[in-house]
Design a protein around this motif. Sequence first.
Motif, PDB file in Angstrom:
ATOM      1  N   ALA A  86     -34.735  25.837-123.566  1.00 15.28           N
ATOM      2  CA  ALA A  86     -35.029  26.386-122.244  1.00 15.28           C
ATOM      3  C   ALA A  86     -34.686  25.347-121.179  1.00 15.28           C
ATOM      4  O   ALA A  86     -34.674  24.139-121.440  1.00 15.28           O
ATOM      5  CB  ALA A  86     -36.506  26.744-122.157  1.00 15.28           C
ATOM      6  N   PRO A  87     -34.392  25.793-119.946  1.00 15.32           N
ATOM      7  CA  PRO A  87     -34.104  24.836-118.868  1.00 15.32           C
ATOM      8  C   PRO A  87     -35.332  23.992-118.546  1.00 15.32           C
ATOM      9  O   PRO A  87     -36.472  24.406-118.766  1.00 15.32           O
ATOM     10  CB  PRO A  87     -33.715  25.740-117.698  1.00 15.32           C
ATOM     11  N   CYS A 138     -31.707  27.851-113.873  1.00 14.14           N
ATOM     12  CA  CYS A 138     -31.677  28.581-115.133  1.00 14.14           C
ATOM     13  C   CYS A 138     -30.275  29.051-115.531  1.00 14.14           C
ATOM     14  O   CYS A 138     -30.107  29.763-116.526  1.00 14.14           O
ATOM     15  CB  CYS A 138     -32.593  29.809-115.054  1.00 14.14           C
ATOM     16  N   PHE A 139     -29.261  28.654-114.766  1.00 16.45           N
ATOM     17  CA  PHE A 139     -27.895  29.085-115.075  1.00 16.45           C
ATOM     18  C   PHE A 139     -27.361  28.286-116.260  1.00 16.45           C
ATOM     19  O   PHE A 139     -27.421  27.055-116.275  1.00 16.45           O
ATOM     20  CB  PHE A 139     -26.982  28.891-113.861  1.00 16.45           C
ATOM     21  N   LYS A 190     -28.283  21.403-114.258  1.00 17.50           N
ATOM     22  CA  LYS A 190     -29.343  20.422-114.030  1.00 17.50           C
ATOM     23  C   LYS A 190     -29.750  20.290-112.562  1.00 17.50           C
ATOM     24  O   LYS A 190     -30.574  19.449-112.215  1.00 17.50           O
ATOM     25  CB  LYS A 190     -28.889  19.054-114.545  1.00 17.50           C
ATOM     26  N   MET A 191     -29.187  21.147-111.696  1.00 22.85           N
ATOM     27  CA  MET A 191     -29.554  21.101-110.290  1.00 22.85           C
ATOM     28  C   MET A 191     -30.967  21.657-110.089  1.00 22.85           C
ATOM     29  O   MET A 191     -31.436  22.510-110.845  1.00 22.85           O
ATOM     30  CB  MET A 191     -28.552  21.912-109.461  1.00 22.85           C
ATOM     31  N   VAL A 192     -31.611  21.172-109.032  1.00 18.52           N
ATOM     32  CA  VAL A 192     -32.982  21.606-108.735  1.00 18.52           C
ATOM     33  C   VAL A 192     -32.959  22.978-108.068  1.00 18.52           C
ATOM     34  O   VAL A 192     -32.168  23.226-107.159  1.00 18.52           O
ATOM     35  CB  VAL A 192     -33.685  20.580-107.823  1.00 18.52           C
ATOM     36  N   ALA A 193     -33.818  23.869-108.539  1.00 17.79           N
ATOM     37  CA  ALA A 193     -33.940  25.200-107.934  1.00 17.79           C
ATOM     38  C   ALA A 193     -34.985  25.151-106.815  1.00 17.79           C
ATOM     39  O   ALA A 193     -35.940  24.373-106.875  1.00 17.79           O
ATOM     40  CB  ALA A 193     -34.356  26.218-108.984  1.00 17.79           C
ATOM     41  N   GLY A 212     -28.905  26.370-105.417  1.00 15.95           N
ATOM     42  CA  GLY A 212     -28.127  26.985-104.343  1.00 15.95           C
ATOM     43  C   GLY A 212     -26.748  27.428-104.784  1.00 15.95           C
ATOM     44  O   GLY A 212     -26.241  28.466-104.347  1.00 15.95           O
ATOM     45  N   GLU A 213     -26.120  26.665-105.694  1.00 13.42           N
ATOM     46  CA  GLU A 213     -24.776  26.998-106.150  1.00 13.42           C
ATOM     47  C   GLU A 213     -24.756  28.282-106.967  1.00 13.42           C
ATOM     48  O   GLU A 213     -23.775  29.030-106.958  1.00 13.42           O
ATOM     49  CB  GLU A 213     -24.216  25.834-106.984  1.00 13.42           C
ATOM     50  N   HIS A 214     -25.855  28.570-107.685  1.00 10.80           N
ATOM     51  CA  HIS A 214     -25.921  29.756-108.539  1.00 10.80           C
ATOM     52  C   HIS A 214     -26.920  30.787-108.006  1.00 10.80           C
ATOM     53  O   HIS A 214     -27.414  31.630-108.746  1.00 10.80           O
ATOM     54  CB  HIS A 214     -26.303  29.354-109.973  1.00 10.80           C
TER      55      HIS A 214
END
Length: 427
Positions: free
Chosen positions: A3-4, A10-11, A21-24, A32-34
Amino acid sequence: MAAPEPSRCCFFVQKKKRFCKMVAGKGRKYCGEHATMEEDGGGSRRIVCPLDPKHTVSEDKLQKHLKKCNSREKAKPVYFVQNINAGSADGDETLRQLSRTELETLVDKLKTAFKGLQCDLEDSVQSHPALHDELHNPKNGDSAHKHLKQQSSILGHMEELGLLGRGRCFVEFGAGRGKLSHWIHEALKTCEHLKTCEDLQLLLVERCSTRFKVDGKHQDAGVQFERLQVDIQHLDLSKTGTYGHCDLALRCLLETAGQSEEEEPPHKRLRPSEPSEPRSGGGLESAPTGCGPGPVLGLTVALCCHHRCDWRHYVGQQFFLQRGLGAREFSAFCRMSSWATCGLRPTNQRGDGEEHEPAEETDAVNGFLSASEREQLGRLCKQLIDHGRCHFLQMKGFSSKLTRYISSDVTLENVLLTAVPLTPHSS
């Protein structure tokens, strides 16, 4: 599938077989990217940045983003002069367009042009005590150790030529991370702190943005590290307040650097981040510090990448023309020079860990040249191009020399060009 991590996007990145690994954002599953993966669309629609398609931006924040995007066009610094070191353009063609007869004619011209020139270069592998400990550091891998050997030999040659000294400015073209300047700084360290900024200056020129720069770690009082992010093709050193592509570096140092010295007072020294004033662009050199460009005390250039040379930039045009050669022959010799490091074999068979330009394979070449003959001709092409650079330096009042400064098992590009004035400057 794991799991992330908590608060992370979560992408799932298929190519890397892991979650992003970017922060949501708070209350969000995706970064932001996903954000477009959110069921509600993640708020504003994300679009590709018009300045750089490699990243996206929220559509409702586009105008704000365009003002701070790293890919936006920035004000040109005062030392940027479009194509000041470029020279004049001319024609070009590839080896694949040549017949066997034309290739044989080129080989004959190459051998004829080499008559009277020195073919055998001196082997002179030097070292400098400043790198002794690092050279024997077991933590360094093979690649790091290879570069340390090269840097140690270059510093040894500079020491031998009397170029390593205080009260000077060292300019490193194609600086990358700035390792060579770092070792010059280490070599000139004393027990006492450096007293003034005029005591030692290091100017690093690199056209690309570079990660892990070592010059940012030097905070010694009295030592001035400055980095200019600019293509040497557009660099006017006389505008920097101090003193590639090999030919661009030579032209930058010895032609454009002194043009403005008597025409106008020296400009204020600007940092790369400062905007320019309104107005109508691998080697290392040293010069006395102070206002305006000082005399060039000498230079060392680790030569490579002859296959990427351009007649427009080449400083040895007069040398070629005197031998009945022109832009067409120069272009062909540049391509043939890759035979010295690659032959017609795949690059991954060289075994030296370096990337080399694949040689152009043609039926005409295969028909009358063996692999060993191609390697020999490739070396002759490199040396002829380098002799043109030596000729240019001699015309500028320098005594120049080509030397094999490191063994070929370290690098196949192992020739060093050094030059000092025929009439020494007083510093």
